[in-house]
Scaffold this active site. Structure first.
Site, PDB file in Angstrom:
ATOM      1  N   LYS A 151      11.989   0.419 -17.140  1.00 60.40           N
ATOM      2  CA  LYS A 151      11.655  -0.051 -18.170  1.00 60.40           C
ATOM      3  C   LYS A 151      10.475   0.645 -19.021  1.00 60.40           C
ATOM      4  CE  LYS A 151       7.959  -3.183 -19.806  1.00 60.40           C
ATOM      5  NZ  LYS A 151       7.387  -5.088 -19.512  1.00 60.40           N
TER       6      LYS A 151
ATOM      7  N   GLU B 136       9.031   8.062  -9.282  1.00 62.00           N
ATOM      8  CA  GLU B 136      10.078   7.450  -8.684  1.00 62.00           C
ATOM      9  C   GLU B 136      11.500   7.647  -9.073  1.00 62.00           C
ATOM     10  OE1 GLU B 136       7.448   6.166  -8.878  1.00 62.00           O
ATOM     11  OE2 GLU B 136       6.271   5.599  -6.795  1.00 62.00           O
TER      12      GLU B 136
ATOM     13  N   GLY C 135       8.004  -6.323 -16.207  1.00 65.81           N
ATOM     14  CA  GLY C 135       8.938  -5.615 -15.145  1.00 65.81           C
ATOM     15  C   GLY C 135       9.650  -6.546 -14.183  1.00 65.81           C
ATOM     16  N   ARG C 136       8.317  -7.016 -13.184  1.00 69.61           N
ATOM     17  CA  ARG C 136       8.437  -8.315 -11.666  1.00 69.61           C
ATOM     18  C   ARG C 136       9.495  -9.608 -12.554  1.00 69.61           C
ATOM     19  NH1 ARG C 136       3.390  -7.304 -12.640  1.00 69.61           N
ATOM     20  NH2 ARG C 136       1.492  -8.740 -13.379  1.00 69.61           N
TER      21      ARG C 136
ATOM     22  N   GLU D  64       1.089  -8.719  -7.045  1.00 63.12           N
ATOM     23  CA  GLU D  64       1.239  -8.201  -8.116  1.00 63.12           C
ATOM     24  C   GLU D  64       0.953  -8.927  -9.376  1.00 63.12           C
ATOM     25  OE1 GLU D  64       2.935  -3.768  -8.723  1.00 63.12           O
ATOM     26  OE2 GLU D  64       3.970  -5.178 -10.020  1.00 63.12           O
TER      27      GLU D  64
ATOM     28  N   HIS E 199      11.178 -15.270  16.173  1.00 66.26           N
ATOM     29  CA  HIS E 199      11.286 -14.500  17.181  1.00 66.26           C
ATOM     30  C   HIS E 199      10.391 -13.156  17.556  1.00 66.26           C
ATOM     31  CE1 HIS E 199      14.285 -16.798  19.355  1.00 66.26           C
ATOM     32  NE2 HIS E 199      14.546 -16.908  18.588  1.00 66.26           N
TER      33      HIS E 199
ATOM     34  N   LYS F  50      -1.248   5.821  -8.115  1.00 66.99           N
ATOM     35  CA  LYS F  50      -0.300   6.913  -8.992  1.00 66.99           C
ATOM     36  C   LYS F  50      -1.182   8.103  -9.874  1.00 66.99           C
ATOM     37  CE  LYS F  50       2.392   3.650 -11.262  1.00 66.99           C
ATOM     38  NZ  LYS F  50       2.817   2.698 -12.886  1.00 66.99           N
TER      39      LYS F  50
END
Ligand code: G6Q
Length: 553
Positions: A206, A212, A267-268, A353, A384, A512
């Site tokens: 965005k 990254e 973003g999410r 978030e 399990h 960050k």
């Protein structure tokens, strides 16, 4: 703004919790044969059973009263109206406009957006068509059958989760990969399986400033250029999904290869936008549209249904009940569906978030708990692994069980076994097993009294663990769309009740910024660095130790 915990509705709910303390879910089911009908709801192709939460009809009415008192409906309407409800970033929150299908016109802070949305979708459609049909091919004329989506957080988790979920809808011969981690292993391992002549890179960011993503994007470009590609071929093999035209241009991607979206798409909440291009390429644009349609059905339901019959609101309110009045600090997402194996990770971001906040919209610290820890794994695998703690741990953890009645493929009796487990676990969590039941069982096996006394406490299940069950006919683009939208709106409702801004994420900034400061202090391999001194002794010590390990080659 009234402190939430001083509201009369809040105080009444506390009284409800005290009154229910001596009861149990078993008892509530025995006392009310209508409980399942009373506390379940169908909408947009999904069915939600929330009867295995320790609520009474009175509790639910009070939770709804709390939602009304906190202005949930007004905030919902403001979101759909395009008001800047993300107040700390001064932005509208309009992911619902992305899936309106031309049926409703939306405006972000008064600016119409629906034409732009339609134009962006139409560009995605023609691009997907060109890639699928062979009009857009790689530098050597070969079809682009492999997609590598490079993005992180909201620009990765949604598309990755959806592509995995929709595997039966994959177009034959096509493969989408997702690279997010700045750990070079992620990109290198992925590229090892890619042919540079048939690979299309999607740089999804965005802001187009994310460390990254840009690091991975530059390395992918280097790999492309080192493997026969020329600068002039980049246009054929690299596209960008972004709101930042300048950033995209300076990376070297032509604006013609940029798919836009807007700052009112968080973003999410962005998989419905251009960020979903990898989904459209993997399952076809028709199926991408069906995903949008499923979400739209849930949007319509959320907007129109009264809170008493509103699936996202009800799911949210039982969550508020568990979090604030039952002491539940963690919530498990347990899809009994292997293809939904990335849903817990996706919802971890969406929920934590959004609602992992400690101050209200006013800036004042909240006096109540907000978002729980979200975690999960697909069933039956989780059974399990960590279910032991769900059944017998000292903390009460709530859970959502999710399943489709029909599997694809129906292999032997796998699906019946999956469903039996999907049903058994919430039943066990709800009922538990009493000391009397355990002792009876042990007696029946012929054990002596001393051995029964020794073993019984270990075999008791306290029960009363709250769960929701979400059921669909089958997992399709439509039901997946509805499921994701259900959770988006659930998160919205909880944020509205808790009075927090569910649409910012300032909490990710500090780390960050510190990473940027530390980066120049990390030795390149073989480099000798002076002792670190700019941080606390622990961080300095760790930097020195890392640098020593990197110097010793
Ligand atoms: C999501 C967050 C965050 C964001 C990533 C990637 O709501 O804002 O996860 O999606 O940090 O950001 P870019 O898309 O800007 O690279």
């Amino acid at each position: 703004m009234t402190d939430l915990t001083n509201r009369v509705e809040w105080r009444t709910l506390r009284e409800n919790a005290a009154a229910l303390e001596t009861s149990s879910l078993r008892r509530l089911f025995e006392d009310d044969p209508q409980r399942f009908d009373r506390f379940s709801i169908a909408a947009a192709g999904l069915f939600l059973d929330y009867s295995k939460n320790k609520i009474s009809a009175e509790t639910l009415a009070n939770l709804i009263a709390l939602a009304r008192a906190t202005g949930l409906e007004e905030r919902r309407n403001a979101m759909f109206r395009g008001d800047a409800i993300n107040e700390t970033e001064k932005r509208a929150v309009l992911h619902v406009a992305l899936r309106a299908g031309g049926e409703t016109d939306y405006a972000a802070e008064g600016e119409p957006v629906s034409d732009d949305v339609a134009a962006a979708l139409s560009r995605m459609k023609s691009f997907a068509g060109a890639v699928h049909g062979g009009a857009h091919v790689g530098r050597t004329g070969k079809a682009l059958t492999t997609v590598v989506n490079i993005g992180i957080g909201g620009s990765d988790l949604g598309p990755l989760m959806a592509v995995e979920a929709l595997r039966p809808f994959w177009i034959e011969g096509r493969r989408a990969h997702f690279v997010s981690n700045v750990d070079g292993a992620h990109l290198s391992d992925t590229l090892a399986a890619c042919d540079p002549e048939t690979t299309l890179f999607i740089i999804a960011s965005k802001t187009f400033t994310t460390q990254e993503t840009l690091t991975n994007a530059y390395s992918a470009r280097d790999w492309f250029l080192a493997n026969g590609g020329a600068e002039a071929d980049i246009a054929k093999h690299f596209v960008a999904l972004s709101t930042n035209a300048e950033g995209v241009k300076s990376f070297g991607i032509d604006e013609a290869n940029m798919f836009r979206f807007w700052d009112w798409v968080g973003g999410r909440y962005s998989l419905w936008s251009s960020i979903g291009l990898s989904i459209a390429l993997q399952v076809g644009f028709d199926n991408f549209e069906k995903l949008l349609r499923g979400a739209r059905l849930m949007d319509e339901h959320f907007l129109e249904a009264p809170l008493e019959a509103n699936m996202p609101a009800l799911l949210a309110l039982v969550g508020v009940w568990n979090r604030n009045f039952q002491g539940v600090a963690a919530h498990a997402v347990l899809p009994y569906d292997q293809r939904l194996h990335r849903l817990p990770a996706y919802l971890q971001q969406a929920d934590m978030e959004s609602n992992g906040k400690r101050v209200a919209l006013t800036g004042a610290a909240v006096a109540h708990e907000t978002g729980p820890v979200i975690f999960g794994e697909p069933g039956t695998n989780g059974q399990h692994a960590f279910y032991q703690l769900l059944h017998q741990g000292t903390d009460i953890i709530s859970a959502d069980f999710i399943a489709a009645a029909n599997g694809a493929p129906e292999l032997g009796d796998h699906h019946e076994k999956l469903l039996a487990n999907f049903l058994a676990q919430p039943e066990a969590l709800m009922r538990g097993k009493t000391d009397g039941e355990v002792r009876k069982e042990l007696q029946d096996t012929g054990l002596d009294a001393a051995e029964i006394d020794r073993l019984a406490p270990h075999k008791v299940f306290p029960g009363d663990r709250p769960t929701n069950s979400i059921l669909m006919d089958r997992l399709t683009p439509e039901t997946l769309g509805a499921l994701i939208a259900l959770y988006e709106h659930k998160i919205f409702c909880q944020g509205a009740v808790w009075g927090v801004n569910s649409f910012d994420q300032w909490g990710v900034e500090l780390g960050k910024a510190l990473a940027k400061t530390i980066l120049p202090e990390i030795a390149r391999r073989g480099e000798i660095k002076p002792a670190a001194s700019a941080h606390d002794p622990s961080t300095n010590g760790l930097i020195d130790r890392i640098n020593k390990m990197r110097a010793d080659i």
